[in-house]
Design an enzyme around this catalytic site. Structure first.
Site, PDB file in Angstrom:
ATOM      1  CE  LYS A 134      -3.982  -2.034   2.451  1.00 14.17           C
ATOM      2  NZ  LYS A 134      -4.770  -1.961   3.716  1.00 14.17           N
ATOM      3  CE1 TYR A 186      -9.067  -2.561   0.665  1.00 15.16           C
ATOM      4  CE2 TYR A 186      -8.460  -0.491  -0.374  1.00 15.16           C
ATOM      5  CZ  TYR A 186      -8.115  -1.626   0.341  1.00 15.16           C
ATOM      6  OH  TYR A 186      -6.816  -1.822   0.736  1.00 15.16           O
ATOM      7  NE  ARG A 198      -2.019  -5.795   7.009  1.00 20.76           N
ATOM      8  CZ  ARG A 198      -3.207  -6.292   6.672  1.00 20.76           C
ATOM      9  NH1 ARG A 198      -3.754  -7.261   7.392  1.00 20.76           N
ATOM     10  NH2 ARG A 198      -3.847  -5.813   5.627  1.00 20.76           N
ATOM     11  CG  ASN A 241      -3.206  -2.413   7.029  1.00 14.30           C
ATOM     12  OD1 ASN A 241      -3.068  -1.974   5.885  1.00 14.30           O
ATOM     13  ND2 ASN A 241      -4.271  -3.098   7.402  1.00 14.30           N
ATOM     14  CG  HIS A 245      -5.139  -5.969  -0.235  1.00 10.83           C
ATOM     15  ND1 HIS A 245      -6.375  -5.880   0.352  1.00 10.83           N
ATOM     16  CD2 HIS A 245      -5.256  -6.921  -1.210  1.00 10.83           C
ATOM     17  CE1 HIS A 245      -7.213  -6.717  -0.255  1.00 10.83           C
ATOM     18  NE2 HIS A 245      -6.556  -7.365  -1.206  1.00 10.83           N
ATOM     19  CD  GLU A 249      -8.659  -8.657  -3.486  1.00 11.97           C
ATOM     20  OE1 GLU A 249      -9.434  -8.443  -2.530  1.00 11.97           O
ATOM     21  OE2 GLU A 249      -7.533  -9.174  -3.331  1.00 11.97           O
TER      22      GLU A 249
END
Ligand code: IDP
Ligand code: MG
Length: 133
Positions: A10, A50, A103, A113, A116, A127
């Site tokens: 991310k 999302y 994480r 965090n 993903h 996805e």
């Protein structure tokens, strides 16, 4: 069973320069990276990615965060890849994630965090097709 899953660094993780470290951990685990790229989500893609969270109170913040910088999505393949990658990344709340997980080692926030990962084979297919076509 050989599976494919989507693992994505991310914006916070890309900004902090952990891309190489995440790739190393995936490879050290014996999983194969079959595709990887660096892109920036636009809002439409973020909302689709999302969509399952669209009624959650944090949805708008989450969309804003994931479009705030580049991301590095990768397709990871291997035995039980969906569950194995989820264990590598650790629980959602990075402040509670144990050391040794991605994480736990590289983030300290429930939203920012670091990574993903798909939570099921069905979501992995969704996805992967959204991001890699
Ligand atoms: P996951 O990433 O571990 O699968 P999900 O429950 O699917 O966790 O949530 C998706 C993302 O939404 C999380 O990774 C995190 O960035 C964000 N998020 C989840 N719960 C919260 C929250 O309570 N507050 C703010 N952001 C959250
Ligand atoms: Mg999830």
């Amino acid at each position: 069973m050989i599976e494919r899953t989507l693992l994505m660094i991310k914006p916070d993780g890309v900004r902090r320069g952990i891309t190489g470290e995440v790739i190393s951990r995936v490879e050290q685990k014996g999983l194969k990276i079959v595709n990887i790229k660096k892109i920036r989500f636009d809002e439409a893609l973020a909302r689709k990615f999302y969509a399952v969270h669209r009624d959650r109170p944090f949805f708008n913040d989450l969309v804003a965060f994931v479009i705030s910088g580049d991301v590095v999505p990768m397709i990871v393949e291997g035995d039980s890849a969906v569950a194995v990658v989820r264990r590598l990344i650790g629980p959602t709340n990075a402040s509670e994630a144990p050391p040794g997980t991605i994480r736990g080692d590289f983030a300290n926030s429930v939203q920012e965090n670091a990574v993903h990962a798909s939570d099921s084979a069905g979501n992995a297919d969704y996805e992967i097709s959204l991001i890699f076509g």
